[in-house]
Design a protein around this motif. Structure first.
Motif, short mmCIF file in Angstrom:
data_model
loop_
_atom_site.label_atom_id
_atom_site.label_comp_id
_atom_site.label_asym_id
_atom_site.label_seq_id
_atom_site.Cartn_x
_atom_site.Cartn_y
_atom_site.Cartn_z
N THR A 70 0.84 -1.19 0.00
CA THR A 70 0.00 0.00 0.00
C THR A 70 0.87 1.24 0.00
OG1 THR A 70 -1.71 -1.15 1.30
CG2 THR A 70 -1.85 1.25 1.17
N LYS A 127 -1.85 -1.28 -4.04
CA LYS A 127 -2.92 -0.29 -3.98
C LYS A 127 -2.37 0.97 -3.33
CE LYS A 127 -4.61 -1.91 0.48
NZ LYS A 127 -5.82 -2.15 1.31
N PHE A 185 -3.35 7.07 -6.90
CA PHE A 185 -2.56 5.85 -6.87
C PHE A 185 -1.09 6.22 -6.80
CE2 PHE A 185 -0.30 2.38 -9.09
CZ PHE A 185 -0.68 1.33 -8.28
N ALA A 202 -2.80 -4.68 -9.69
CA ALA A 202 -2.80 -3.29 -9.26
C ALA A 202 -4.24 -2.82 -9.18
CB ALA A 202 -2.01 -2.42 -10.24
N LEU A 203 -4.62 -2.23 -8.04
CA LEU A 203 -5.95 -1.66 -7.85
C LEU A 203 -5.79 -0.15 -7.89
CD1 LEU A 203 -7.21 -3.98 -4.96
CD2 LEU A 203 -7.55 -4.26 -7.44
N HIS A 236 -7.04 3.55 -8.16
CA HIS A 236 -8.15 4.48 -7.96
C HIS A 236 -7.56 5.88 -7.83
CE1 HIS A 236 -12.04 5.93 -6.75
NE2 HIS A 236 -11.59 6.36 -5.59
N SER A 276 -9.96 6.86 -12.13
CA SER A 276 -8.58 6.68 -12.56
C SER A 276 -8.22 7.64 -13.69
CB SER A 276 -8.34 5.23 -13.03
OG SER A 276 -8.64 4.32 -11.99
N SER A 321 -15.73 2.14 -8.65
CA SER A 321 -14.95 2.38 -7.44
C SER A 321 -15.59 1.83 -6.18
CB SER A 321 -14.69 3.88 -7.28
OG SER A 321 -15.90 4.60 -7.22
N LEU A 323 -14.48 -1.70 -5.41
CA LEU A 323 -13.05 -2.00 -5.27
C LEU A 323 -12.71 -2.65 -3.92
CD1 LEU A 323 -11.00 -1.60 -7.50
CD2 LEU A 323 -10.21 0.47 -6.36
N GLU A 332 -11.00 -6.37 -3.52
CA GLU A 332 -9.77 -6.61 -2.76
C GLU A 332 -9.96 -7.74 -1.76
OE1 GLU A 332 -7.03 -4.38 0.59
OE2 GLU A 332 -8.15 -3.14 -0.83
#
Length: 384
Positions: free
Chosen positions: A25, A62, A68, A110-111, A113, A136, A192, A195, A199
């Motif tokens: 993170t 993330k 991001f 890869a997440l 946002h 994004s 979003s 998300l 996860e």
């Protein structure tokens, strides 16, 4: 090494181990999760450790906050401007990290946002699974501040359809979530609000099996349809204008296109293009064009040379003037040197691309296989 101001009580990168899943993170939300020397070091440390860990199968990256990653820490580079090689270590490490991400042996997700720009996007695009949302935003705006398209993006953008790569690199134009999936710069679009649930599902999946990971992501995926006014629907104009040999010819062609009915969108893009560093534009165009003929490792080595020569002000100090105008004084009135494209000599640009002595070159570790960015756009909505 240039000094960076980081709260010692804040962990800029968090690493978690949950059975067979590993989470990274980015944790500098107030700084838009910019890539600093500390961030690069920690990312490399976690990825190296987990690639060797037999219990680690799935890596998820993330970020906290509304970005991001907004790219490299520009203030860090600016603060080191008077020391010839103050940022050498972090630049070297970042290019090694980029190659490592491209060639990583474990499944990565890869997440994404929020903002994902410049070098920050190198933590998204090369992933097998890169999930984006309606929030994004992607761009490679480096040429506008006297820099160049770096961190492997000369390679990636050069493999986009037609001349879209030149367009994105020279103009810094933004692409949003659905457009990223349409071009293949991301793999899946997920709203979003879904998300966090995605996860949790990936963590509970507890495996790096790519088919299983893909199946879970697809449960949350929304079909992509780009807006009518998307720049992706302007491909014929982009190909016509950005296929020209020089930046001067590209701008001239773009100006001619702007005068035609239905091309009002060009005006704002053209204005930004003309405000950009002439030196940065010329270096960027040449780098993108050379990338079409090279593999990833060769592109990264060339980008490393360019980066160090720009930071050393080998032919121009524009990068520091660009950073000053954008982030230090924030007057948005850079004074480029030279100030006009026709005054940027080709012989000077050549110097930025010259190979270093062998022991000064970027030496990235040999991998069993150089996994190349696979041009996901070939099976995307954009291609069809």
């Amino acid at each position: 090494m240039a000094q960076e101001l980081v709260d010692p009580n804040v962990e800029v990168v968090l690493g978690e181990e949950i059975d067979h899943v590993r989470l990274i993170t980015l944790n500098r939300p107030r700084q838009l999760n910019v890539i600093s020397s500390k961030v690069v070091s920690l990312l490399a440390e976690y990825l190296e450790k987990w690639e060797k860990d037999n219990n680690a199968e799935l890596i998820i990256i993330k970020a906290t906050g509304r970005a991001f990653s907004a790219g490299g820490d520009l203030k860090m580079f600016y603060d080191g401007r008077n020391s010839k090689d103050s940022c050498l270590e972090v630049v070297y490490r970042m290019y090694w990290l980029c190659y490592h991400i491209h060639t990583y042996k474990k499944t990565q997700v890869a997440l994404v946002h929020g903002i994902s720009m410049g070098g920050g996007a190198s933590l998204m695009v090369p992933m097998k699974f890169s999930v984006v949302t309606e929030k994004s935003v992607f761009a490679t705006p480096e040429a506008s501040i006297g820099f160049h398209t770096d961190c492997g993006f000369s390679y990636i953008l050069s493999h986009l359809p037609g001349r879209l790569g030149e367009f994105l690199a020279l103009t810094g134009a933004r692409l949003h979530g659905k457009e990223l999936v349409a071009t293949g710069l991301a793999s899946h679009f997920v709203p979003s609000q879904k998300l966090p649930e995605l996860e949790n599902r990936l963590i509970s999946l507890n495996t790096g099996d790519q088919n299983a990971v893909k199946s879970v992501i697809e449960e949350f995926t929304v079909e992509v349809q780009i807006n009518e006014d998307s720049v992706l629907n302007k491909q014929s104009i982009i190909d016509e204008c950005f296929s020209r040999d020089t930046v001067e010819e590209i701008i001239k062609s773009f100006e001619a296109a702007a005068s035609k009915e239905g091309n009002a969108w060009i005006g704002g893009v053209l204005k930004g293009l003309k405000r950009s560093s002439p030196t940065g534009l010329k270096i960027t165009l040449r780098s993108i064009r050379e990338s079409r003929k090279q593999k990833l490792s060769e592109c990264l080595k060339r980008e490393f040379r360019i980066t160090m020569n720009i930071l050393r002000s080998t032919i121009s100090g524009d990068v520091y003037e660009g950073i000053r105008a954008l982030t230090i004084d924030k007057d948005n009135a850079p004074k480029w040197e030279p100030a006009a494209l026709e005054k940027v000599q080709d012989e000077k640009v050549d110097l930025v691309f010259e190979p270093f002595e062998e022991h000064l070159e970027l030496h990235i570790p040999e991998r069993e296989e150089e996994l190349r960015w696979d041009g996901k756009y070939e099976n995307s909505a954009y291609a069809t």
